[in-house]
Design a protein around this motif. Structure first.
Motif, mmCIF file in Angstrom:
data_model
loop_
_atom_site.group_PDB
_atom_site.id
_atom_site.type_symbol
_atom_site.label_atom_id
_atom_site.label_comp_id
_atom_site.label_asym_id
_atom_site.label_seq_id
_atom_site.Cartn_x
_atom_site.Cartn_y
_atom_site.Cartn_z
ATOM 1 N N LYS C 96 13.781 -2.984 20.557
ATOM 2 C CA LYS C 96 13.614 -4.480 20.799
ATOM 3 C C LYS C 96 12.050 -4.688 21.091
ATOM 4 C CE LYS C 96 15.566 -6.974 24.953
ATOM 5 N NZ LYS C 96 14.619 -7.946 24.897
ATOM 6 N N SER C 98 9.995 -6.969 23.365
ATOM 7 C CA SER C 98 10.234 -7.985 24.685
ATOM 8 C C SER C 98 9.530 -9.086 24.327
ATOM 9 C CB SER C 98 9.825 -7.418 26.007
ATOM 10 O OG SER C 98 8.676 -7.497 25.941
ATOM 11 N N ASP C 99 9.798 -10.312 25.177
ATOM 12 C CA ASP C 99 9.032 -11.725 24.711
ATOM 13 C C ASP C 99 7.739 -11.466 25.469
ATOM 14 O OD1 ASP C 99 11.369 -12.151 24.275
ATOM 15 O OD2 ASP C 99 12.067 -13.183 25.629
ATOM 16 N N HIS C 100 7.397 -10.267 26.025
ATOM 17 C CA HIS C 100 6.256 -10.096 26.724
ATOM 18 C C HIS C 100 5.066 -9.936 25.507
ATOM 19 C CE1 HIS C 100 5.736 -9.557 30.792
ATOM 20 N NE2 HIS C 100 4.591 -8.701 30.632
ATOM 21 N N LEU D 114 9.684 -17.179 32.757
ATOM 22 C CA LEU D 114 10.755 -16.381 31.811
ATOM 23 C C LEU D 114 11.030 -15.056 32.607
ATOM 24 C CD1 LEU D 114 12.247 -16.395 29.043
ATOM 25 C CD2 LEU D 114 10.524 -14.728 28.218
ATOM 26 N N ILE D 115 12.104 -14.620 33.008
ATOM 27 C CA ILE D 115 12.259 -13.279 33.509
ATOM 28 C C ILE D 115 13.085 -12.564 32.580
ATOM 29 C CG2 ILE D 115 13.290 -12.036 35.598
ATOM 30 C CD1 ILE D 115 12.316 -14.236 37.417
ATOM 31 N N GLU D 116 12.945 -11.237 32.294
ATOM 32 C CA GLU D 116 13.709 -10.648 31.228
ATOM 33 C C GLU D 116 14.054 -9.078 31.943
ATOM 34 O OE1 GLU D 116 11.422 -9.521 27.901
ATOM 35 O OE2 GLU D 116 13.079 -8.941 27.026
ATOM 36 N N TYR D 117 15.323 -8.744 31.899
ATOM 37 C CA TYR D 117 15.729 -7.664 32.405
ATOM 38 C C TYR D 117 16.024 -6.513 31.158
ATOM 39 C CZ TYR D 117 16.960 -8.303 37.170
ATOM 40 O OH TYR D 117 16.828 -8.566 38.590
ATOM 41 N N GLU D 128 19.020 -14.823 36.806
ATOM 42 C CA GLU D 128 17.684 -14.865 36.297
ATOM 43 C C GLU D 128 17.455 -16.534 36.418
ATOM 44 O OE1 GLU D 128 18.819 -13.286 32.604
ATOM 45 O OE2 GLU D 128 18.666 -11.136 33.670
ATOM 46 N N CYS D 132 13.842 -17.812 38.073
ATOM 47 C CA CYS D 132 12.727 -18.401 37.604
ATOM 48 C C CYS D 132 12.563 -19.660 38.304
ATOM 49 C CB CYS D 132 13.236 -18.943 36.043
ATOM 50 S SG CYS D 132 13.418 -17.395 35.124
ATOM 51 N N SER D 156 5.544 -14.524 32.374
ATOM 52 C CA SER D 156 6.532 -13.758 31.787
ATOM 53 C C SER D 156 6.871 -12.506 32.666
ATOM 54 C CB SER D 156 6.720 -13.577 30.179
ATOM 55 O OG SER D 156 5.551 -12.966 29.827
ATOM 56 N N PHE D 158 8.909 -8.826 33.195
ATOM 57 C CA PHE D 158 9.782 -7.842 32.544
ATOM 58 C C PHE D 158 10.155 -6.870 33.676
ATOM 59 C CE2 PHE D 158 11.760 -6.006 29.000
ATOM 60 C CZ PHE D 158 11.803 -4.411 29.176
#
Lengths: 224, 438, 283, 296
Positions: C96, C98-100, D114-117, D128, D132, D156, D158
């Motif tokens: 994947k 990440s959108d990062h 934007l927070i992503e796990y 989430e 945010c 953003s 992560f």
């Protein structure tokens, strides 16, 4: 055109007998049915046609669409990866800049699979392109080879040999300088063995080129 | 390539020919195109060509729970696959209609007529049963897809063998082909769909219509018959007809054709079993489908209408020569329809208007040829191998086709020289090769 | 800090790069040097790695090649095996971005890139038996380990495949699985407390990806170079045995160059093996 | 040699397994017989009551060790990696860019969060979307938004691992990333979360403590308080509490004190990074000068 029965310049071909017939279908511009040993593949090339509405041709959209259709049920991962490999091999051949806002569609149908389907499909695709008369930079010649456990190089193996082989490799060459367009190999082999296998593939590709030339010659004579 | 559009004059021309009891490809009304049936090396694979329509059917089986509606029955799944390029990418309406229509008809013919004995597929009722999947993929479409697909599906079903299954204390083991002979499917009867195109006021029934005839006909009739002359499906679409006899005649013709086709399947099956018995269950399969002894030029054996500009001039020129030579006026009447033979074509003694030209795509058969019985397609007028005896007509025009083409040098690739005033230095514009830009 | 982000055109180099990136790269390569950090053609970026830094994963690893950072975490679950291969465990590999990471990667070739990477990892780790699936089997036919390996790329600067293979291998060789036995008295499987067993993993496969640009071949392409390459040549080597080679179309390269790449990859294996051992040691 | 059916079959098995998740055997029910399976809720309730200390031996109000590293993501304008105990978060800032399909003139710059796990991280306690929103509110007063009309700043985050107080880690990380991104700010925002139970204030709660306070019912009178504070301007940028608390406003004082401590650490890191980047700039400057002088 039966291979091993033909004139002597194919004597070096150690692979399975090759048979092919050009211009089999009426709808596509170029089509051919190609068989190496038990593996039979039918390829059809639908000439430069307008892009289906909705898909605008930006820089990256390739002007070459490819769809590989296996004969058993829904497309599996394996047939999708095969499709990508065939597409990359055949794509570098076509002068896509010549027709703007058009695209070529190559449809390869698996008729019978007894091992070595990838190289059979690429050769069939190349013959279909020749038959359709689209302008090509060079031919693409694909050879499968495998390294058996007692380090013997077998060109164009069938299914059982492929399964028991130490390393199997599919290589696509271009027909001018026999450079490598596509190579996909898996299994363990030392660097020298790898080099010998590629050398062997190159030789059989040369013979394959002779075979392609003779097919086209015969077809051209019949056409005139 | 856009789908071939059929112009109005085409359809009128076909209708006129039909009125005169003639079909464009020279077949009689109750005649099928040439059929080839080949079985693949693995079980359950059949490749059928009916003239130009080519179809490949493949059967595959899987162990799965039976549907809870029918506990002790296996399952049958039929799917007809048509790649959108096969019948024109823009005929979205037509394409979707064609695929759905054929799919529905084949399903009615194979599944609903219960020709496969589903009870025999059940191994452990309510738990394990065979699920048979019939995949029909259409390679090329030139009319009458229905008969081709149903024939291919039926042949594949007859050819298919399910692997032998041994059950030890409720644990199911599938044996490979080496241990146990696989068992064939049990088929009750052999249904086949036969398609007709119906034309004109006096309802001429055309068997096995080509794509052109299908597009032009007023209505279509599809009759499902099996080898015991039982009707197992009918589909009528298009202009209504009050002539009841039409359906009766059509079904009588259909039963004849169905019987013939089933006989063909059985003989081919016999040959295949014979070859498998000879070399221990292995067979060359579809490799035999490749004809290396012939090359179909434009692969349109009967492309009477696909005439290129060059042919028209040549045939016209040779036609005028014949006329001057004979100085006979009665040929005057049909000079208008140059490609179409004259009206009084039934009389034998009418000498051929056009020279039967081997080489060109166009096959303009002389009058006498209608009498002969129909030879299988692709052989008669397809081009034989160069080493075969060539008639002298072709040999003379071989020399002049290779003419010297000017070689393009870098020099004439330069578009123009830009004369700059003396302040900037001289610039040559060179057109870049696409390869350098890659 | 990426100063080049703003389109400042004061330096001539920037101007040339923006106008004709292909020519910019070609001039650099013909001098045998790489544009951004002027490495040699066959030189590599620095590799940094760490293992077992996520507590609730049974195995985890992070690999940083140049500025490409890839994290791999493996979670373990228990399921019933497939009917055909009763004694084989299951390993689910998923990649994947990440959108990062670099937002300018257009979506389509991101998807294709990941799919090809996943198929390479499956072919390598399961097909060529680097992970022995039988060792994942608890009870034949009943209970088997399912390892869910997720590879996430935090920062994309080319060379994702090399980092993914290395991260997965590090994570797998650092996984510790509890022992599960069948206790007859209460006839169910019981998880033995604090008995963690290492997963047996084969030798380290080193994947090196070569960028092919016109007739230049160079190792470890960065993101800008990757965008201009017509195709990539991936070689997976395991102590001078060639495991997998993949070149997917694009500009044909001569046989000599092909073998040169393979020798370069094979010669690098020794050094990388020590790096991997060092990373695994200090966990 | 590779046989693809094995891989294919395994993939089919995994897909099937995902579908019927109900039937799956979770690791918990394999636990050995001795340990009575007790739900997290009762276990934490007992611990909270007996006032001895916290599970990982910390006193009530000390904060887990914090690790900060600036500039970890190369292609972001500003980025920061924050570790609070085992919670690991990477935050990156994408420079002010136009708002796609902008409707009307927005005077103040927008912050899009934007927070992503990570797939292997455990599932988040608070959802989430809410987090945010919290981060956006915490950062809005800190950034000089009037200087970027019609623009948006993309934050953003992560989350690599979540062992409690993720929100405070993200807010700290984001404000530090802003300094690294050289965006004009009024000050560095630092934030802290406290779990309050009866009268005990547990600073920087563990994952279980946080889950317990979330799940606590009316009778337990405990809840979560998050506060983010800007010491330079002595302003509270974000204060939020949920749960059932006896005297709500009593908590602000200790939290503000804790924020000032955290702020000191953040300032040190920011200064360190600024100094190092100044050196780098100076070095490149005289390198280019020397090259220029060489040429002449």
């Amino acid at each position: 055109m039966d291979l091993e029965v033909e004139s002597d310049d194919f004597v070096g071909w150690t692979g399975r007998p090759i048979k092919c017939e050009i211009n089999v279908l009426s709808k596509p511009e170029g089509s051919c049915i190609f068989s190496q040993g038990g593996t039979v593949v039918m390829a059809a090339l639908y000439g430069p046609h307008e892009i289906k509405h909705g898909k605008i041709q930006t820089e990256e959209t390739p002007a070459f669409q490819m769809s590989y259709r296996s004969k058993k049920g829904p497309p599996s991962n394996e047939s999708r990866s095969l499709e990508e490999l065939i597409k990359t091999a055949c794509e570098s051949v076509v002068f896509t800049r010549t027709f703007a806002r058009h695209e070529l569609t190559l449809v390869v149908q698996e008729m019978q699979n007894c091992g070595g389907i990838l190289s059979c499909a690429i050769n069939a695709g190349c013959l279909a392109m020749i038959n359709s008369g689209v302008d090509m930079q060079h031919l693409v010649l694909a050879v499968t080879a495998c390294l058996t456990n007692d380090n013997r190089i077998v060109v164009d193996p069938d299914e059982s040999q492929l399964k028991s082989a130490k390393m199997s490799m599919e290589v696509a060459f271009d027909s001018e300088l026999f450079n490598v367009i596509m190579v996909n190999s898996q299994g363990t082999s030392s660097v020298e063995e790898y080099q010998n296998t590629i050398g062997k593939c190159r030789e059989s590709a040369r013979i394959l080129k002779e075979y392609f030339k003779s097919v086209v010659k015969k077809y051209a004579e019949a056409l005139l | 390539m856009r789908d071939t559009i059929f112009a109005k004059c085409d359809s009128e021309f076909v209708a006129a020919a039909i009125k005169k009891k003639k079909r464009l490809d020279g077949r009689r009304f109750d005649e099928l195109r040439s059929i080839e049936l080949h079985f693949g090396s693995d079980f359950g694979c059949a490749y059928v060509t009916l003239g130009e329509t080519k179809v490949l059917a493949q059967i595959s089986c899987e162990l799965s729970e039976p549907r809870n509606v029918r506990k002790n029955e296996g399952n049958l799944f039929v799917n007809v696959e048509i790649h959108d390029m096969v019948c024109g990418v823009f005929e979205t309406g037509h394409h979707a209609h064609l695929a759905v229509h054929t799919n529905r008809l084949i399903e009615k013919c194979i599944k609903d007529s219960r020709c496969v004995d589903l009870e025999a597929l059940c191994i452990v009722s309510e738990e394990q049963a065979w699920e048979i999947r019939v995949d029909v993929s259409v390679l090329n479409y030139d009319g009458n897809l229905v008969t081709c697909c149903s024939l291919a599906a039926l042949a594949a079903l007859a050819h298919f063998k399910t692997p032998h299954v041994t059950i030890e204390n409720s644990e199911i083991r599938i044996d490979s082909i080496k241990e146990h002979e696989p068992e064939p499917l049990s088929l009750h009867h052999y249904p086949i769909l036969v398609a007709f195109a119906i034309f004109g006021e006096n309802d001429d029934i055309l068997l096995d219509p080509t794509e052109l005839e299908e597009k032009v006909c007023e209505s279509e009739l599809v009759i499902g018959m099996n080898s015991f002359n039982e009707l197992c499906g009918m589909h009528f679409s298009g202009r209504t007809t009050s002539n009841r006899l039409l359906i009766v005649n059509a079904s009588r013709q259909a039963s004849l054709v169905a019987g013939e086709l089933v006989k063909l399947v059985k003989t081919k099956l016999e040959i295949d079993n014979e070859t498998r018995r000879k070399n221990r269950g292995k067979s060359e399969g579809l490799v035999s489908a490749i004809h290396t002894d012939r090359i179909l030029s434009a692969s349109q054996d009967r492309s009477t209408l696909r005439v290129t500009q060059r042919e028209i001039e040549e045939t016209a020129r040779s036609f005028l020569e014949d006329r001057q030579k004979m100085k006979v006026s009665e040929v005057e009447s049909d000079s208008t329809q140059i490609p179409e033979p004259s009206e009084d074509m039934d009389t034998e003694e009418m000498r051929p208007v056009f020279r039967k030209d081997q080489k060109r795509g166009v096959e303009v058969p002389p009058m006498s040829s209608f009498g002969q019985d129909w030879a299988p397609s692709g052989n008669r007028n397809a081009w034989t191998l160069p080493n075969a005896t060539l008639s002298d007509a072709e040999s003379d025009d071989d020399e002049d086709d290779v003419d010297f083409v000017k070689t393009i040098t870098d020099e004439d690739r330069i578009i123009d020289r830009i004369e700059l005033n003396d302040s900037e230095e001289e610039h040559d514009t060179i057109v870049l090769q696409p390869k350098e830009l890659k | 800090m990426d100063l080049a982000a703003e389109p400042c055109f004061n330096q001539p180099e920037e101007v040339c790069k923006k106008i004709n990136p292909k020519k910019y790269l070609k001039d650099h390569l013909s001098q045998g040097v790489r544009p951004k950090d002027n490495r040699r053609l066959f030189s590599y970026r620095s590799v940094v790695g760490n293992v077992n830094f996520i507590k609730n994963c049974c195995g985890s690893s992070i690999v940083k090649i140049g500025s490409t950072t890839v994290i791999c975490g493996i979670k373990n679950e228990v399921t019933s095996p497939s009917k055909r291969f009763q004694n084989k465990g299951l390993l689910d590999i998923d990649c994947k971005l990440s959108d990062h990471c670099n937002v300018s990667l257009n979506h389509k070739n991101r998807v294709v890139l990941l799919k090809q990477c996943v198929s390479l990892l499956q072919k390598l780790f399961i097909g060529l038996k680097i992970v022995d699936l039988e060792s994942l089997c608890i009870a034949k036919g009943e209970l088997v380990w399912l390892l869910k390996a997720d590879i996430v790329c935090l920062d994309y600067d080319g060379g994702f495949w090399d980092a993914a293979v290395m991260a997965l291998h590090l994570a797998l060789s650092s996984t510790k699985l509890p022992v599960i036995e069948y206790s007859p008295e209460n006839e169910r499987f019981v998880l033995q407390e604090n008995t963690l067993v290492d997963l047996p993993v084969g030798k380290f496969p080193l994947a090196t990806s070569f960028g092919v640009f016109q007739d230049f071949v160079f190792t470890d392409p960065s993101f800008e170079e990757e965008q201009l390459c017509s195709s990539f040549f991936v070689v997976v080597v395991q102590d001078n045995a060639v495991k997998i080679t993949q070149k997917r179309g694009g500009y044909p390269i001569s046989d000599v160059k092909l073998m040169e790449c393979i020798n370069v990859a094979a010669s690098r294996y020794k050094i990388m093996e020590d790096v991997i051992r060092a990373i695994l040691e200090n966990r | 040699m590779i046989d693809n059916e094995e891989i294919e079959d395994m993939l089919r098995e995994i897909r099937k397994n995902e579908k019927d998740a109900g039937k799956r055997i979770s690791l918990a029910d394999l636990a050995p017989q001795g340990q009575k399976s007790v739900s997290l809720y009762e276990r934490k309730k007992r611990e909270m009551a007996n006032r001895r200390g916290r599970t990982d031996g910390r006193k009530d109000d000390d904060h887990r060790p914090m690790f900060i590293q600036l500039g970890t993501v190369s292609d972001a304008r500003g980025s920061c990696y924050v570790e609070i105990g085992d919670t690991k978060v990477v935050v990156s800032i994408r420079g002010p860019k136009e708002i796609p399909n902008l409707k009307e003139y927005t005077e103040m710059c927008e912050i899009e969060c934007l927070i992503e796990y990570a797939p292997f991280a455990n599932s988040p306690t608070t959802n989430e979307g809410y987090m945010c929103h919290a981060v956006r509110q915490a950062l809005e007063p800190a950034i000089c938004r009037h200087e970027f009309p019609n623009f948006q700043i993309a934050v953003s985050a992560f989350v690599i691992e979540d062992r409690g107080s993720v929100l405070s880690a993200i807010i700290n990380g984001a404000s530090l990333a802003l300094t690294h991104a050289r965006l004009p700010c009024f000050g560095i925002v630092s934030s802290v979360i406290a779990a309050v139970c009866d009268d005990r204030i547990l600073m920087d709660p563990e994952y279980e403590e946080e889950a317990y306070c979330q799940a606590a019912g009316k009778a337990d009178s405990c809840g979560l308080v998050t506060l983010s504070y800007m010491p330079d301007m002595e302003q509270i940028t974000f204060y939020e509490q949920n749960g059932y608390l006896a005297e709500p406003l009593k908590m602000v004082e200790p939290l503000v004190k804790k924020c000032q401590e955290i702020h000191k650490i953040c300032i040190q890191h920011a200064l360190k990074e600024a100094k190092s980047s100044v050196n780098v700039l100076a070095a490149t400057q005289d390198a280019t000068n020397s090259v220029k002088s060489l040429k002449v």
